[in-house]
Design an enzyme around this catalytic site. Sequence first.
Site, mmCIF file in Angstrom:
data_model
loop_
_atom_site.group_PDB
_atom_site.id
_atom_site.type_symbol
_atom_site.label_atom_id
_atom_site.label_comp_id
_atom_site.label_asym_id
_atom_site.label_seq_id
_atom_site.Cartn_x
_atom_site.Cartn_y
_atom_site.Cartn_z
ATOM 1 N N TYR A 170 13.273 -9.830 -0.567
ATOM 2 C CA TYR A 170 14.307 -9.546 -1.550
ATOM 3 C C TYR A 170 15.514 -10.464 -1.309
ATOM 4 O O TYR A 170 15.500 -11.294 -0.400
ATOM 5 C CB TYR A 170 14.678 -8.063 -1.516
ATOM 6 C CG TYR A 170 13.551 -7.189 -2.046
ATOM 7 C CD1 TYR A 170 13.336 -7.066 -3.416
ATOM 8 C CD2 TYR A 170 12.679 -6.533 -1.179
ATOM 9 C CE1 TYR A 170 12.291 -6.300 -3.919
ATOM 10 C CE2 TYR A 170 11.621 -5.763 -1.665
ATOM 11 C CZ TYR A 170 11.437 -5.648 -3.027
ATOM 12 O OH TYR A 170 10.402 -4.910 -3.515
ATOM 13 N N CYS A 342 -2.921 10.232 6.012
ATOM 14 C CA CYS A 342 -2.915 8.996 5.233
ATOM 15 C C CYS A 342 -3.962 8.022 5.767
ATOM 16 O O CYS A 342 -4.063 7.801 6.980
ATOM 17 C CB CYS A 342 -1.534 8.348 5.304
ATOM 18 S SG CYS A 342 -1.395 6.762 4.455
ATOM 19 N N CYS A 345 -4.779 3.378 2.198
ATOM 20 C CA CYS A 345 -5.553 2.695 1.148
ATOM 21 C C CYS A 345 -4.633 1.899 0.224
ATOM 22 O O CYS A 345 -5.094 1.067 -0.555
ATOM 23 C CB CYS A 345 -6.357 3.716 0.349
ATOM 24 S SG CYS A 345 -5.330 4.846 -0.648
ATOM 25 N N CYS A 348 -0.926 4.326 -3.317
ATOM 26 C CA CYS A 348 0.434 4.742 -3.673
ATOM 27 C C CYS A 348 1.337 3.553 -3.983
ATOM 28 O O CYS A 348 2.405 3.710 -4.578
ATOM 29 C CB CYS A 348 1.041 5.576 -2.546
ATOM 30 S SG CYS A 348 1.051 4.733 -0.941
ATOM 31 N N CYS A 359 0.369 10.054 -3.509
ATOM 32 C CA CYS A 359 -0.878 9.803 -2.811
ATOM 33 C C CYS A 359 -2.052 9.916 -3.783
ATOM 34 O O CYS A 359 -2.319 11.019 -4.295
ATOM 35 C CB CYS A 359 -1.060 10.777 -1.641
ATOM 36 S SG CYS A 359 -2.645 10.557 -0.787
#
Length: 366
Positions: A170, A342, A345, A348, A359
């Site tokens: 950023y 979690c 993957c 999200c 999720c």
Amino acid sequence: MKLFSPFEIKSIKISNRIVRSATYEKMADEDGFVTDKLIKLYVNLAKGGVGLIITGNVLVHISGRSAPKMICLHNDFYIEGLKKLTDAVHNEGGKIVIQLSHGGRQCASIFLHGRQPLAPSAVYEPVYKVTPKEMTQEEIWEIVESFGKAARRAKEAGFDGVQIHGAHGYLVNQFLSPYTNRRNDYWGGDEERRFHFLEEVYNSIRENVGYDYPVMIKLNASDFIEGGLTLEESLRIAKRLENLGIDAIEVSGGIVESKPDERPVRPKIDSKEKEAYFREFSKEFKKTIKVPIMLVGGIRSRSTAEDILDKNEADLISLSRSLIREPDLPKKWEKGKDTADCIYCNGCMRFMKLEHVKCTQLEKKR
């Protein structure tokens, strides 16, 4: 257990060492105002035992919108709604810091009403497929000022502190990095001049909130891209920030165009060996500076978190994706659970396809 021992960052008394790292929510309304859904998210994190909550990236200037439905703080209009949010978190005994952000070249023009994104230099961004406009002196100073004004609004809204987003490609990171900053003026040309933008942002914030108010930063230890910020330079940046009076540094790494296994949110953290993938960096930060260090990056188990703290490789443990799945994970850890549910993957993270960040594995189970 050190993980559940208290800690202080200037005026913030934190009940444990667990931080909710800034996580974009996509829960503000279309104009960036706080919603009941957003307040509920943060209340649940406070109830779930997180010691310190850092909000998702919050917009300081309209030219820096990097996603839809971001929380906004570029105008006094937003203070009232954000005060409701901080009151709700404080009523649950929580502590909350707001992350101040500008997307720079990592903004699709669709989020800017067709305008060209701004950046230190006109370096093509291959993920968003945009070549940004090199910022003028006037634009740079306007955005420096916008960080300060946003911090003043944050303090008025009751936040316990602010965090500058100086990582992940950023705008602040773009000025620091030789990969994205090709200028040859006050704002770039060598390491010292590349630091000037962050220095001016920090000074602007201090002018607006004073020196008793906690000001933190999320910082890339490495950009993980050829020609980008390296650990050695990042440690020197951290030392400069320490000398200026920064109150805490969260160590992260990578930008959007880094390789998938070198980005800030790496997938498939399915073994102890893959956890805490910025750990080696935080060890070096701890050796170099005395400022409190937060470590983020795939910390999935209580045992790993405790080991990091016991070895003095960080002072605080930052979590993101695991708290999307289980906002009450800290309380579960305290009761003896070790590994988060979690599976990393990154479902999200596909926020453009989701109504809000959530999720997707839990959705499949329902």
